[in-house]
Design an enzyme around this catalytic site. Structure first.
Site, mmCIF file in Angstrom:
data_model
loop_
_atom_site.group_PDB
_atom_site.id
_atom_site.type_symbol
_atom_site.label_atom_id
_atom_site.label_comp_id
_atom_site.label_asym_id
_atom_site.label_seq_id
_atom_site.Cartn_x
_atom_site.Cartn_y
_atom_site.Cartn_z
ATOM 1 N N THR A 87 0.872 -1.178 0.000
ATOM 2 C CA THR A 87 0.000 0.000 0.000
ATOM 3 C C THR A 87 0.907 1.225 0.000
ATOM 4 O OG1 THR A 87 -1.648 -1.176 1.304
ATOM 5 C CG2 THR A 87 -1.838 1.216 1.220
ATOM 6 N N LYS A 162 -7.867 1.538 -3.054
ATOM 7 C CA LYS A 162 -7.537 1.095 -1.685
ATOM 8 C C LYS A 162 -7.692 2.238 -0.677
ATOM 9 C CE LYS A 162 -5.147 -1.042 1.675
ATOM 10 N NZ LYS A 162 -5.357 -2.321 2.290
ATOM 11 N N LYS A 237 -1.666 5.011 8.602
ATOM 12 C CA LYS A 237 -0.878 5.079 7.360
ATOM 13 C C LYS A 237 -1.794 5.296 6.148
ATOM 14 C CE LYS A 237 1.572 2.200 4.086
ATOM 15 N NZ LYS A 237 2.141 0.913 3.694
HETATM 16 P P1 NAD Z 1 5.999 -5.927 7.215
HETATM 17 O O1 NAD Z 1 6.710 -4.773 7.825
HETATM 18 O O2 NAD Z 1 5.698 -7.132 8.047
HETATM 19 O O3 NAD Z 1 6.824 -6.452 5.924
HETATM 20 C C1 NAD Z 1 7.559 -5.623 5.065
HETATM 21 C C2 NAD Z 1 8.870 -6.345 4.748
HETATM 22 O O4 NAD Z 1 9.609 -5.556 3.821
HETATM 23 C C3 NAD Z 1 9.767 -6.528 5.987
HETATM 24 O O5 NAD Z 1 9.991 -7.917 6.218
HETATM 25 C C4 NAD Z 1 11.032 -5.777 5.628
HETATM 26 O O6 NAD Z 1 12.230 -6.413 6.091
HETATM 27 C C5 NAD Z 1 10.968 -5.746 4.103
HETATM 28 N N1 NAD Z 1 11.779 -4.663 3.552
HETATM 29 C C6 NAD Z 1 12.016 -3.425 4.077
HETATM 30 N N2 NAD Z 1 12.855 -2.727 3.274
HETATM 31 C C7 NAD Z 1 13.156 -3.544 2.230
HETATM 32 C C8 NAD Z 1 13.977 -3.404 1.078
HETATM 33 N N3 NAD Z 1 14.644 -2.268 0.825
HETATM 34 N N4 NAD Z 1 14.064 -4.437 0.224
HETATM 35 C C9 NAD Z 1 13.383 -5.588 0.437
HETATM 36 N N5 NAD Z 1 12.566 -5.783 1.508
HETATM 37 C C10 NAD Z 1 12.469 -4.776 2.390
HETATM 38 O O7 NAD Z 1 4.666 -5.333 6.574
HETATM 39 P P2 NAD Z 1 3.343 -6.133 6.126
HETATM 40 O O8 NAD Z 1 2.371 -6.149 7.245
HETATM 41 O O9 NAD Z 1 3.754 -7.401 5.469
HETATM 42 O O10 NAD Z 1 2.748 -5.106 5.050
HETATM 43 C C11 NAD Z 1 3.305 -4.981 3.770
HETATM 44 C C12 NAD Z 1 2.437 -4.022 2.968
HETATM 45 O O11 NAD Z 1 1.109 -4.503 2.909
HETATM 46 C C13 NAD Z 1 2.359 -2.613 3.553
HETATM 47 O O12 NAD Z 1 2.418 -1.678 2.492
HETATM 48 C C14 NAD Z 1 1.023 -2.592 4.265
HETATM 49 O O13 NAD Z 1 0.465 -1.290 4.342
HETATM 50 C C15 NAD Z 1 0.213 -3.503 3.369
HETATM 51 N N6 NAD Z 1 -0.913 -4.167 4.032
HETATM 52 C C16 NAD Z 1 -0.735 -4.772 5.238
HETATM 53 C C17 NAD Z 1 -1.820 -5.389 5.857
HETATM 54 C C18 NAD Z 1 -1.662 -6.091 7.197
HETATM 55 O O14 NAD Z 1 -2.687 -6.434 7.804
HETATM 56 N N7 NAD Z 1 -0.452 -6.328 7.679
HETATM 57 C C19 NAD Z 1 -3.067 -5.407 5.229
HETATM 58 C C20 NAD Z 1 -3.208 -4.823 3.971
HETATM 59 C C21 NAD Z 1 -2.123 -4.201 3.384
#
Ligand code: NAD
Length: 290
Positions: A87, A162, A237
């Site tokens: 997102t 979204k 966010k």
């Molecule tokens: P998260 O923080 O658990 O995962 C993100 C991952 O990205 C981490 O493991 C991190 O190490 C990795 N990362 C950071 N910098 C990086 C880089 N330069 N290169 C490669 N990897 C890198 O977050 P999440 O909960 O998995 O969410 C991911 C996305 O999905 C976000 O944009 C969030 O807004 C969206 N989202 C999350 C949810 C939820 O319920 N968690 C629901 C809908 C949407």
């Protein structure tokens, strides 16, 4: 397909695992060293992307999504697809699209709804912006990771859908919570309140499917001490992204702005961080008008 999967966090890891379980060859990369079942760990984002038909990114924000896109686009083959499921802001999604086009690569912005439970169960909803051709290419992958994929139009439209959805969600959650808190003070039983509103014109997803009052309606994070679910931090966010987009296109969104401000206070100055976004109800319970 050969798939490069970058960002194996709470959402990315189960999505990558499901793709591997369905028989795709998945090379994954996360700087935190996370790997998951069936996914071969790559040493870098570039290594995960090299030779992939589709590269999927699931990252925290637009700045990181842009950085990773700049790393992988030069090593991806012409005619392949970069699929960003993070997102992020609409403007960054559109910028990545134009850089992908310069490299002869298709780009889709495909943020998801459904949370970690949906990622694990393969029941996510994808809101997708980008060309019909790239959408068709990615459809078999959406079918594995999710239940629904809606093609919303050109690049950035997935993110637009979204943030509009989640702006409605944030606003209605606050409305539902403040109405419960008012009903409490008026001496109205919460079950009666639910029975009336859930079958009257005040009904909504936040009341009917995700009721913020413990013990009322279907099971929800309220019944689990407000453990997320969908964290208030993530709601903040998404609300901020809605306000950034509204500013960019000069749209008047007073309720979205008010919801953003309330979640900002809740997360940054009160006890909202790490709690479900429906914990707005106990917040209102303890407050007076002044
Ligand atoms: P998260 O923080 O658990 O995962 C993100 C991952 O990205 C981490 O493991 C991190 O190490 C990795 N990362 C950071 N910098 C990086 C880089 N330069 N290169 C490669 N990897 C890198 O977050 P999440 O909960 O998995 O969410 C991911 C996305 O999905 C976000 O944009 C969030 O807004 C969206 N989202 C999350 C949810 C939820 O319920 N968690 C629901 C809908 C949407």
């Amino acid at each position: 397909m050969n798939i490069g999967f970058i960002g194996l966090g709470n959402m990315g890891a189960p999505m990558a695992k499901n793709l591997a379980a369905a028989g795709h060859v998945v090379l994954g990369y996360d700087p935190a060293g996370i790997t998951t079942e069936g996914v071969t760990a790559a040493a870098s984002a570039e290594a995960a992307a090299t030779g992939a038909n589709v590269v999927i990114t699931m990252l925290p924000n637009g700045k990181i999504a842009q950085t990773v896109a700049d790393q992988v686009l030069p090593v991806m083959g012409k005619g392949t697809v970069l699929l960003d499921c993070s997102t992020i802001d609409v403007a960054t999604a559109r910028r990545i699209d134009s850089r992908a086009e310069d490299h002869g690569i298709g780009f889709l912005d495909a943020p998801v709804s459904g949370g970690v439970g949906g990622a694990e169960a393969g029941t996510l909803t994808f809101m997708v912006g980008g060309s019909a051709e790239s959408f068709a290419e990615a459809t078999p992958l959406f079918d594995i990771m999710g239940r629904t994929a809606v093609h919303c139009g050109g690049a950035g439209n997935g993110q637009s859908a979204k943030i509009c959805n989640n702006m409605i969600l944030g606003i209605t959650m606050i409305g539902t919570c403040e109405a419960f808190a008012l009903a409490d003070k008026l001496g109205l039983d919460r079950q009666a309140m639910f029975d009336v509103v859930s079958t009257s014109s005040g009904y909504s997803w936040t009341m009917n499917a995700y009721c913020p009052a413990p013990g009322i309606g279907p099971q929800s994070p309220a019944d689990n001490g407000y453990a997320p679910g969908f964290a208030a931090d993530l709601m903040l966010k998404d609300l901020r992204l809605s306000q950034q987009a509204a500013q960019d296109v000069d749209a008047d969104t007073p309720m979205g702005a008010a919801a953003t401000e309330l979640y900002k206070i809740f997360v940054e100055q009160e006890d909202g961080s790490g709690r479900d976004f429906s914990a707005m109800l106990p917040r209102f319970e303890g407050r007076t008008r002044s």
